[in-house]
Every structure is written in C-alpha cells, then in structure tokens.
Design a protein around this motif. Structure first.
Motif, PDB file in Angstrom:
ATOM      1  N   SER A  73      -6.444  -7.873  -0.080  1.00  0.00           N
ATOM      2  CA  SER A  73      -5.752  -6.797   0.630  1.00  0.00           C
ATOM      3  C   SER A  73      -6.801  -5.827   1.167  1.00  0.00           C
ATOM      4  O   SER A  73      -7.912  -5.743   0.647  1.00  0.00           O
ATOM      5  N   GLU A  75      -7.353  -1.787   2.543  1.00  0.00           N
ATOM      6  CA  GLU A  75      -6.856  -0.422   2.699  1.00  0.00           C
ATOM      7  C   GLU A  75      -7.330   0.065   4.063  1.00  0.00           C
ATOM      8  O   GLU A  75      -8.535   0.128   4.326  1.00  0.00           O
ATOM      9  N   VAL A  90      -2.182   0.044   2.453  1.00  0.00           N
ATOM     10  CA  VAL A  90      -2.791  -1.200   1.982  1.00  0.00           C
ATOM     11  C   VAL A  90      -1.965  -2.364   2.522  1.00  0.00           C
ATOM     12  O   VAL A  90      -0.739  -2.389   2.360  1.00  0.00           O
ATOM     13  N   THR A 124     -11.372  -2.931   0.027  1.00  0.00           N
ATOM     14  CA  THR A 124     -10.616  -4.145  -0.298  1.00  0.00           C
ATOM     15  C   THR A 124     -10.183  -3.999  -1.753  1.00  0.00           C
ATOM     16  O   THR A 124     -10.880  -4.443  -2.660  1.00  0.00           O
TER      17      THR A 124
END
Length: 151
Positions: A73, A75, A90, A124
């Motif tokens: 993921s 941000e 996110v 991340t």
C-alpha cells in the motif's frame, strides 16, 4: 633501429588489446549496473477521470524487485490548486508479482480531479514480501498527465 620499431609495434598491439579488454569489461558491467538500478517498484499515475463519487484514479504498477510483493500500500498526499495538502490517504495496491504490470483504480470520494495539482508518495505502510524498506527505497514514480506524481 629495426628492433625499436618492432618493439614499438608490439607494445602498441598489447596496448590496443588491453584497452579493448577493459572496454569489454566495462561494457559487460553496465547491464548489471543498469539492472540493479532498475530494481524496485515502479508506479505511474496513468489517468484521472471524474466519477459519481469524485475522482477515479488509475495507476499502473510494476515490481522489478527480485521477489514478489504479496501486498503493498502507498500513503499518498494530494495537493490542491493552492499547493496545499488537501488530503492524505492510503491506497492498497494488493499484490505485485515479479515483472508483471498491474492496473489499479481507486475512486476518491469528494475529490475533484481538476483540483489535484500534485501527488506525493509519503510512505509504503504495507510491503509484504521483500521488506518494507526495499519497496520505498526502490520506488520510481512517473505521470502520464500534467499532474506531477513524486516518490
């Protein structure tokens, strides 16, 4: 005098051969260095399109790390026309297999596409597989739009 000419010619041949060998070694090392420089995660901002909720964002991601990323993921910070951070969110890009491109879309509620002037990847927060540090260190970003996308 003839011996000097033969020696000079021999020395020249040895010098040319040595130079050629060094050039081949340097050229041989370049692809490895280029490959090492490419290792990481590439994320491209590909499209922004108005949606019923707000703004549909399309990203293209590719993993060039030596290991698969089972979950990642990012941000992201979104800047508005006043160059002020409008929001931080996110986005879960799920998995990124080695060498494969993945298209990911996110519908951002309450965001007007034309108000986005810049997007920055802050972090991340999730990087499962190779390790969190590798995902952020090897991150390369680019944009197909006039909106800058920075890592």
């Amino acid at each position: 005098m003839k011996t000097f000419g033969v020696l000079a010619a021999s020395a020249l041949v040895v010098l040319v051969q040595a130079t050629g060998a060094l050039a081949q070694d340097a050229e041989g090392a370049k692809p490895e260095q280029a490959e090492a420089a490419k290792s990481g995660i590439e994320v491209e901002l590909n499209a922004l399109a108005p949606s019923q909720k707000g703004c549909l964002m399309t990203f293209v991601a590719r993993n060039t790390l030596p290991a698969a990323v089972t979950r990642i993921s990012f941000e992201l910070a979104f800047f508005n026309e006043k160059n002020v951070v409008d929001r931080i969110t996110v986005l879960d890009f799920r998995d990124l297999p080695v060498g494969k491109k993945r298209v990911r879309q996110f519908d951002m509620p309450g965001v007007k596409c034309d108000s986005i002037t810049r997007i920055i990847v802050n972090d991340t927060p999730v990087c499962e597989g190779p390790g969190r540090g590798e995902c952020m260190q090897g991150l390369t970003t680019r944009s197909q739009l006039s909106v800058p996308f920075e890592g």
